[in-house]
Design a protein around this motif. Structure first.
Motif, PDB file in Angstrom:
ATOM      1  N   ASP A  94       0.713  -1.091   0.294  1.00 30.58           N
ATOM      2  CA  ASP A  94      -0.111   0.110  -0.219  1.00 30.58           C
ATOM      3  C   ASP A  94       0.901   1.081   0.338  1.00 30.58           C
ATOM      4  O   ASP A  94       0.323   1.923   0.994  1.00 30.58           O
ATOM      5  CB  ASP A  94      -1.008   0.019   1.245  1.00 30.58           C
ATOM      6  CG  ASP A  94      -2.127  -0.596   1.192  1.00 30.58           C
ATOM      7  OD1 ASP A  94      -2.625  -1.675  -0.542  1.00 30.58           O
ATOM      8  OD2 ASP A  94      -2.232  -1.192   1.833  1.00 30.58           O
ATOM      9  N   GLY A  95       1.732   1.097  -0.921  1.00 36.04           N
ATOM     10  CA  GLY A  95       2.928   2.747  -0.824  1.00 36.04           C
ATOM     11  C   GLY A  95       3.494   2.415   0.319  1.00 36.04           C
ATOM     12  O   GLY A  95       4.725   3.792   0.044  1.00 36.04           O
ATOM     13  N   GLN A  96       3.699   1.759   1.411  1.00 35.63           N
ATOM     14  CA  GLN A  96       5.091   2.276   2.594  1.00 35.63           C
ATOM     15  C   GLN A  96       5.833   0.884   2.400  1.00 35.63           C
ATOM     16  O   GLN A  96       5.310  -0.973   2.223  1.00 35.63           O
ATOM     17  CB  GLN A  96       4.445   2.118   4.184  1.00 35.63           C
ATOM     18  CG  GLN A  96       4.770   1.818   5.167  1.00 35.63           C
ATOM     19  CD  GLN A  96       5.750   3.163   4.978  1.00 35.63           C
ATOM     20  OE1 GLN A  96       5.175   4.270   5.019  1.00 35.63           O
ATOM     21  NE2 GLN A  96       7.125   2.992   5.173  1.00 35.63           N
ATOM     22  N   TRP A  97       6.759   1.194   2.205  1.00 36.38           N
ATOM     23  CA  TRP A  97       7.838  -0.046   2.268  1.00 36.38           C
ATOM     24  C   TRP A  97       8.275  -0.410   3.564  1.00 36.38           C
ATOM     25  O   TRP A  97       8.288   0.319   5.074  1.00 36.38           O
ATOM     26  CB  TRP A  97       9.367   0.571   1.578  1.00 36.38           C
ATOM     27  CG  TRP A  97       9.284   0.553  -0.050  1.00 36.38           C
ATOM     28  CD1 TRP A  97       8.876   2.092  -0.455  1.00 36.38           C
ATOM     29  CD2 TRP A  97       9.455  -0.191  -0.460  1.00 36.38           C
ATOM     30  NE1 TRP A  97       8.812   1.986  -1.962  1.00 36.38           N
ATOM     31  CE2 TRP A  97       9.438   0.292  -2.084  1.00 36.38           C
ATOM     32  CE3 TRP A  97       9.583  -1.583  -0.842  1.00 36.38           C
ATOM     33  CZ2 TRP A  97       9.236  -0.037  -3.447  1.00 36.38           C
ATOM     34  CZ3 TRP A  97       9.842  -1.901  -1.551  1.00 36.38           C
ATOM     35  CH2 TRP A  97       9.466  -1.528  -3.149  1.00 36.38           C
ATOM     36  N   TYR A  98       9.055  -1.982   3.622  1.00 34.33           N
ATOM     37  CA  TYR A  98       9.000  -2.608   5.281  1.00 34.33           C
ATOM     38  C   TYR A  98      10.028  -3.067   4.466  1.00 34.33           C
ATOM     39  O   TYR A  98      10.671  -4.075   3.579  1.00 34.33           O
ATOM     40  CB  TYR A  98       7.743  -3.433   5.371  1.00 34.33           C
ATOM     41  CG  TYR A  98       6.410  -2.605   5.538  1.00 34.33           C
ATOM     42  CD1 TYR A  98       5.740  -2.910   6.917  1.00 34.33           C
ATOM     43  CD2 TYR A  98       6.085  -2.590   5.033  1.00 34.33           C
ATOM     44  CE1 TYR A  98       4.720  -1.629   7.559  1.00 34.33           C
ATOM     45  CE2 TYR A  98       4.533  -1.401   4.994  1.00 34.33           C
ATOM     46  CZ  TYR A  98       4.006  -1.328   6.662  1.00 34.33           C
ATOM     47  OH  TYR A  98       3.105  -0.796   6.493  1.00 34.33           O
ATOM     48  N   ARG A  99      11.274  -3.363   5.340  1.00 34.73           N
ATOM     49  CA  ARG A  99      12.168  -3.859   5.615  1.00 34.73           C
ATOM     50  C   ARG A  99      12.089  -5.137   5.694  1.00 34.73           C
ATOM     51  O   ARG A  99      11.058  -5.729   7.085  1.00 34.73           O
ATOM     52  CB  ARG A  99      13.456  -3.172   6.623  1.00 34.73           C
ATOM     53  CG  ARG A  99      14.948  -3.730   5.994  1.00 34.73           C
ATOM     54  CD  ARG A  99      16.461  -3.624   7.051  1.00 34.73           C
ATOM     55  NE  ARG A  99      16.051  -2.383   6.377  1.00 34.73           N
ATOM     56  CZ  ARG A  99      16.603  -1.497   6.132  1.00 34.73           C
ATOM     57  NH1 ARG A  99      17.605  -1.168   7.371  1.00 34.73           N
ATOM     58  NH2 ARG A  99      17.425  -0.857   5.502  1.00 34.73           N
ATOM     59  N   LEU A 100      12.229  -6.247   5.599  1.00 35.63           N
ATOM     60  CA  LEU A 100      11.744  -8.076   5.833  1.00 35.63           C
ATOM     61  C   LEU A 100      13.050  -8.441   6.826  1.00 35.63           C
ATOM     62  O   LEU A 100      13.746  -7.948   6.830  1.00 35.63           O
ATOM     63  CB  LEU A 100      12.069  -9.342   4.683  1.00 35.63           C
ATOM     64  CG  LEU A 100      11.253  -8.354   3.113  1.00 35.63           C
ATOM     65  CD1 LEU A 100      11.596  -9.639   2.074  1.00 35.63           C
ATOM     66  CD2 LEU A 100       9.521  -8.445   4.356  1.00 35.63           C
ATOM     67  N   GLU A 101      12.418  -8.595   7.697  1.00 36.92           N
ATOM     68  CA  GLU A 101      13.349  -9.475   8.909  1.00 36.92           C
ATOM     69  C   GLU A 101      13.950 -10.791   8.384  1.00 36.92           C
ATOM     70  O   GLU A 101      13.175 -11.441   7.537  1.00 36.92           O
ATOM     71  CB  GLU A 101      12.133 -10.302  10.038  1.00 36.92           C
ATOM     72  CG  GLU A 101      11.678  -9.137  10.782  1.00 36.92           C
ATOM     73  CD  GLU A 101      10.574  -9.515  11.726  1.00 36.92           C
ATOM     74  OE1 GLU A 101      10.281 -10.613  12.042  1.00 36.92           O
ATOM     75  OE2 GLU A 101      10.482  -8.291  12.665  1.00 36.92           O
ATOM     76  N   HIS A 102      15.081 -11.012   8.726  1.00 37.64           N
ATOM     77  CA  HIS A 102      15.884 -11.342   8.605  1.00 37.64           C
ATOM     78  C   HIS A 102      15.353 -12.992   9.377  1.00 37.64           C
ATOM     79  O   HIS A 102      14.857 -13.171  10.416  1.00 37.64           O
ATOM     80  CB  HIS A 102      17.531 -11.873   9.076  1.00 37.64           C
ATOM     81  CG  HIS A 102      17.837 -10.441   8.293  1.00 37.64           C
ATOM     82  ND1 HIS A 102      18.361 -10.918   7.497  1.00 37.64           N
ATOM     83  CD2 HIS A 102      18.604  -9.871   9.119  1.00 37.64           C
ATOM     84  CE1 HIS A 102      18.577  -9.379   6.390  1.00 37.64           C
ATOM     85  NE2 HIS A 102      18.916  -8.861   7.281  1.00 37.64           N
ATOM     86  N   SER A 103      15.982 -14.356   8.853  1.00 40.06           N
ATOM     87  CA  SER A 103      15.537 -15.436   9.989  1.00 40.06           C
ATOM     88  C   SER A 103      16.115 -15.863  11.137  1.00 40.06           C
ATOM     89  O   SER A 103      16.190 -17.108  11.451  1.00 40.06           O
ATOM     90  CB  SER A 103      15.442 -16.494   8.961  1.00 40.06           C
ATOM     91  OG  SER A 103      16.576 -17.793   8.512  1.00 40.06           O
ATOM     92  N   GLN A 104      17.362 -14.471  11.455  1.00 33.22           N
ATOM     93  CA  GLN A 104      18.321 -15.047  12.481  1.00 33.22           C
ATOM     94  C   GLN A 104      19.247 -14.145  13.009  1.00 33.22           C
ATOM     95  O   GLN A 104      19.077 -13.283  11.793  1.00 33.22           O
ATOM     96  CB  GLN A 104      19.040 -16.669  11.852  1.00 33.22           C
ATOM     97  CG  GLN A 104      20.890 -16.153  11.512  1.00 33.22           C
ATOM     98  CD  GLN A 104      21.738 -17.263  11.121  1.00 33.22           C
ATOM     99  OE1 GLN A 104      21.104 -18.828  10.901  1.00 33.22           O
ATOM    100  NE2 GLN A 104      23.275 -17.244  11.650  1.00 33.22           N
TER     101      GLN A 104
END
Length: 168
Positions: A94-104
């Motif tokens: 929806d137009g907002q960027w989110y950083r993806l989390e690392h799995s560790q």
């Protein structure tokens, strides 16, 4: 019908094996979680450009994204590999960027610094392999981008980004 019995059994066996592989890949799929929203500006450093090749996909290691930074500047910026690296994968919702989390949390990498810019360091290439950069093995359909964090000589962070789409 008797003369085709062997072929029919072989086709059933192949179908069962293919179904088993597909089911295993679906059960073991690892999607990264959304992290915090980000609001920094990207691609504002004159003379620096981040480009990516079309991402390739493997069901066992996820997406591989080859990237290249070209520098045509006298200014030198530094890319530092530390506990979280300098490469980030982000998703737009929806137009907002989110950083993806690392799995560790702990990365088995040593700290390194790459200098880019100036007369001698005009190009840097690398890649993100989703599984080995701890972003799982799958991405949902949507818009994504690779973000590289560079720091100027005074330590101010600057970001380069290149977008790509995931379609299934």
């Amino acid at each position: 019908m008797k003369r085709f019995r062997g072929w029919i059994i072989l086709l059933i066996f192949i179908a069962l094996c293919a179904g088993g592989v597909w089911l295993t890949l679906q059960v073991t799929a690892d999607y990264p979680n959304l992290g915090e929203p980000v609001s920094y500006s990207v691609n504002l450093v004159d003379g620096f450009e981040l480009t990516i090749e079309k991402p390739s996909y493997s069901p066992f290691k996820g997406y591989t994204i080859q990237w290249t930074v070209s520098a045509d500047s006298k200014d030198v910026y530094f890319l530092t590999v530390n506990s979280t690296g300098f490469e980030y994968l982000e998703r737009c919702i929806d137009g907002q960027w989110y950083r993806l989390e690392h799995s560790q949390d702990n990365f088995p990498f040593n700290s390194m610094v790459f200098a880019l810019g100036g007369a001698e360091n005009t190009r840097l290439e690398g890649s993100i392999v989703q599984k080995y950069n701890y972003y799982g093995t799958r991405l949902e359909i949507g818009a994504y981008r690779i973000v590289l964090e560079m720091k100027s000589e005074d330590g101010t962070p600057h970001y380069l980004a290149a977008e790509f789409n995931v379609r299934k």
